[in-house]
Design a protein around this motif. Structure first.
Motif, PDB file in Angstrom:
ATOM      1  N   SER A 150       0.852  -1.186   0.000  1.00 58.98           N
ATOM      2  CA  SER A 150       0.000   0.000   0.000  1.00 58.98           C
ATOM      3  C   SER A 150       0.889   1.237   0.000  1.00 58.98           C
ATOM      4  N   HIS A 151       0.566   2.211  -0.845  1.00 63.29           N
ATOM      5  CA  HIS A 151       1.444   3.356  -1.064  1.00 63.29           C
ATOM      6  C   HIS A 151       0.816   4.645  -0.531  1.00 63.29           C
ATOM      7  N   THR A 152       1.605   5.407   0.224  1.00 62.13           N
ATOM      8  CA  THR A 152       1.175   6.696   0.749  1.00 62.13           C
ATOM      9  C   THR A 152       2.070   7.792   0.188  1.00 62.13           C
ATOM     10  N   VAL A 153       1.469   8.816  -0.381  1.00 59.98           N
ATOM     11  CA  VAL A 153       2.242   9.967  -0.867  1.00 59.98           C
ATOM     12  C   VAL A 153       2.649  10.816   0.335  1.00 59.98           C
ATOM     13  N   VAL A 154       3.953  10.971   0.517  1.00 62.85           N
ATOM     14  CA  VAL A 154       4.481  11.774   1.621  1.00 62.85           C
ATOM     15  C   VAL A 154       4.607  13.232   1.201  1.00 62.85           C
ATOM     16  N   GLY A 155       4.964  13.468  -0.047  1.00 64.91           N
ATOM     17  CA  GLY A 155       5.110  14.831  -0.521  1.00 64.91           C
ATOM     18  C   GLY A 155       5.221  14.868  -2.028  1.00 64.91           C
ATOM     19  N   VAL A 156       4.844  15.993  -2.615  1.00 66.13           N
ATOM     20  CA  VAL A 156       5.006  16.220  -4.053  1.00 66.13           C
ATOM     21  C   VAL A 156       5.862  17.465  -4.217  1.00 66.13           C
ATOM     22  N   LEU A 203      10.636  19.682   7.124  1.00 68.16           N
ATOM     23  CA  LEU A 203      10.202  21.021   7.502  1.00 68.16           C
ATOM     24  C   LEU A 203       8.688  21.202   7.334  1.00 68.16           C
ATOM     25  N   VAL A 204       8.124  20.641   6.279  1.00 69.42           N
ATOM     26  CA  VAL A 204       6.712  20.861   5.974  1.00 69.42           C
ATOM     27  C   VAL A 204       5.809  19.857   6.678  1.00 69.42           C
ATOM     28  N   HIS A 205       6.225  18.586   6.710  1.00 66.33           N
ATOM     29  CA  HIS A 205       5.356  17.533   7.236  1.00 66.33           C
ATOM     30  C   HIS A 205       5.817  16.964   8.577  1.00 66.33           C
ATOM     31  N   GLY A 206       6.984  17.380   9.049  1.00 67.88           N
ATOM     32  CA  GLY A 206       7.472  16.856  10.314  1.00 67.88           C
ATOM     33  C   GLY A 206       7.839  15.396  10.264  1.00 67.88           C
ATOM     34  N   VAL A 207       8.164  14.900   9.063  1.00 70.76           N
ATOM     35  CA  VAL A 207       8.464  13.484   8.860  1.00 70.76           C
ATOM     36  C   VAL A 207       9.872  13.340   8.303  1.00 70.76           C
ATOM     37  N   ASP A 208      10.649  12.452   8.895  1.00 68.84           N
ATOM     38  CA  ASP A 208      11.984  12.120   8.401  1.00 68.84           C
ATOM     39  C   ASP A 208      11.860  10.854   7.559  1.00 68.84           C
ATOM     40  N   MET A 209      12.050  10.970   6.250  1.00 63.65           N
ATOM     41  CA  MET A 209      11.850   9.814   5.373  1.00 63.65           C
ATOM     42  C   MET A 209      12.907   8.732   5.575  1.00 63.65           C
ATOM     43  N   GLU A 210      14.091   9.118   6.034  1.00 60.24           N
ATOM     44  CA  GLU A 210      15.081   8.080   6.341  1.00 60.24           C
ATOM     45  C   GLU A 210      14.588   7.212   7.488  1.00 60.24           C
ATOM     46  N   PRO A 214       0.755  14.267   9.370  1.00 60.39           N
ATOM     47  CA  PRO A 214       0.160  15.447  10.011  1.00 60.39           C
ATOM     48  C   PRO A 214      -0.149  16.517   8.968  1.00 60.39           C
ATOM     49  N   ALA A 215      -0.925  17.500   9.347  1.00 58.44           N
ATOM     50  CA  ALA A 215      -1.224  18.611   8.444  1.00 58.44           C
ATOM     51  C   ALA A 215       0.065  19.345   8.094  1.00 58.44           C
TER      52      ALA A 215
END
Length: 427
Positions: free
Chosen positions: A201-207, A284-291, A308-309
């Motif tokens: 299942s795939h979630t878009v983290v950012g564009v 910075l935008v989503h508060g998520v570290d992709m690593e 998060p928003a």
């Protein structure tokens, strides 16, 4: 403990540290050129060897796995992706198989798969001669010639007309691009889609929006890309369809698209994090570290990601200088003092050689900014870069940069199975 024990191929110190902080029992393999004694603090074991030597790394992984089984093979290093897929398949571990990773690593394989499935079809062919290039441009018009493997736009060139074929072919020979792919030139806005997959299942983290300045090398990024609600839905559905077709089951993917008049089309996709400070923009935008997400994928209980928003927007801008030898670098402190600036990094110093902008490694540094909206973030990033001055003087070694050697020596574009190794995709 076996579920937490991972074989990590490559990885810089911050990524290896994050793996240990996530509670993973890390066995790290580094190439001799990348060895850092500080890595030892975060690893159960550290082995120094060429992990692109497939028989050697396979023998080591088998021996270690027999003594204490691994739960996953992990990497975010371009040069190690195919090898990690091979070891995942060879050891019978969960994760993305070698077939999946090689399809993404080889642009021809990905294009062929998508065309066969009718997913954003793009006309292309493989070639090895001037006649192949000339025939394609004569039949299909403006085109792009590129190696089938690689990143950072290394070895990519646009051929806009038949009149440009001779120069492009001369360039390809100088590049030692003995085999290439050529495809129709796609026109439209360029974006990349950063995704996290779990259980298929795939979630878009950012564009991310991209600026290439009219060339092929990216000179700026902004997140979020400015898309309408309809465009965003279409992009999300399209990328999910692409990743389903490839068979990606877990971890990160970085998929580059062009939004053409006929809909989204894939430029390339990778089973890793995007470059160009995209992870910092997402943080910075989503508060998520992709690593950290890549490491989180090793634990199946984590499931689908909930984001998060968003908090405003972020942009990166790259520092470009005239080719030559650097005599001075000024303005970095001034850039750091500007509104919104989060990061300034200068990669060159007096005495260094700046080469013509032929791939991402020819950029001289970057700035990262955070702002309330995308337009402001892009403006502030441009202003910060404009404060920095890298002054160069002409130097023959910059003009005559041996790009052919660079293309053949960059680890990440190599297929470790290309020499006919018995360790095939199904071994």
């Amino acid at each position: 403990m076996s579920g937490k024990r991972v074989l990590l191929l490559g990885g810089r110190l911050p990524f290896v540290r994050k793996a240990a902080e996530c509670g993973l029992d890390v066995v790290n393999v580094q190439k001799p050129s990348s060895f850092d004694p500080a890595l030892l603090e975060h690893c159960r074991q550290l082995h120094v060897m060429d992990y692109q030597d497939v028989p050697q790394i396979t023998a080591l992984a088998e021996a270690l796995h027999r003594v204490r089984p691994f739960g996953r093979v992990v990497t975010q290093t371009e040069a190690a992706l195919v090898v990690a897929g091979h070891l995942t398949t060879h050891l019978g571990l969960p994760g993305n198989s070698v077939d999946v990773v090689r399809t993404l690593h080889d642009k021809r394989s990905l294009r062929r798969l998508l065309n066969t499935r009718g997913i954003g079809e793009v006309t292309f062919r493989s070639g090895d001669s001037r006649a192949d290039l000339l025939d394609f441009v004569r039949r299909h018009g403006p085109a792009v010639i590129k190696p089938s493997m690689g990143s950072g736009s290394l070895g990519v060139r646009r051929v806009l007309s038949l009149a440009q074929v001779e120069d492009a072919w001369r360039w390809a020979k100088e590049l030692r691009l003995t085999e290439f792919m050529v495809e129709e030139l796609l026109t439209g806005r360029e974006i990349s889609v950063e995704t996290y997959s779990s259980g298929g299942s795939h979630t878009v983290v950012g564009v991310t929006g991209k600026d290439t300045g009219g060339g092929v090398v990216e000179v700026g990024h902004v997140l979020p890309a400015q898309l309408s609600a309809q465009e965003a839905r279409r992009v999300t559905a399209f990328v999910s369809e692409v990743l389903d077709a490839v068979g990606l089951v877990e971890g990160l993917a970085h998929t580059e698209l062009i939004l053409t008049a006929d809909g989204p089309r894939v430029v390339e996709s990778h089973s890793r994090i995007g470059g160009g400070r995209i992870n910092e923009l997402v943080r910075l935008v989503h508060g998520v570290d992709m690593e950290e997400l890549a490491l989180r994928a090793t634990s199946p209980r984590d499931g689908t990601l909930s984001l998060p928003a968003p908090n405003g927007a972020a942009a990166s801008r790259f520092l470009i200088a005239e080719p030559g030898r650097v005599v001075s670098v000024d303005g970095a402190d001034g850039a750091r003092a500007l509104p919104g600036v989060q990061e300034v990094r200068i990669k060159v110093a007096p005495g260094d050689v700046v080469r013509p902008l032929q791939w991402s490694e020819d950029r001289c540094g970057h700035v990262v900014v955070h702002a309330a909206d995308a337009a402001t973030a892009e403006r502030l990033a441009r202003e910060a870069v404009d404060v920095i001055r890298v002054r160069t003087v002409p130097d023959d070694s910059a003009v005559a940069a041996p790009l052919g050697h660079r293309l053949t020596e960059v680890d990440e574009i190599l297929d470790p199975f290309a020499d006919g190794s018995p360790f095939s995709a199904h071994s």
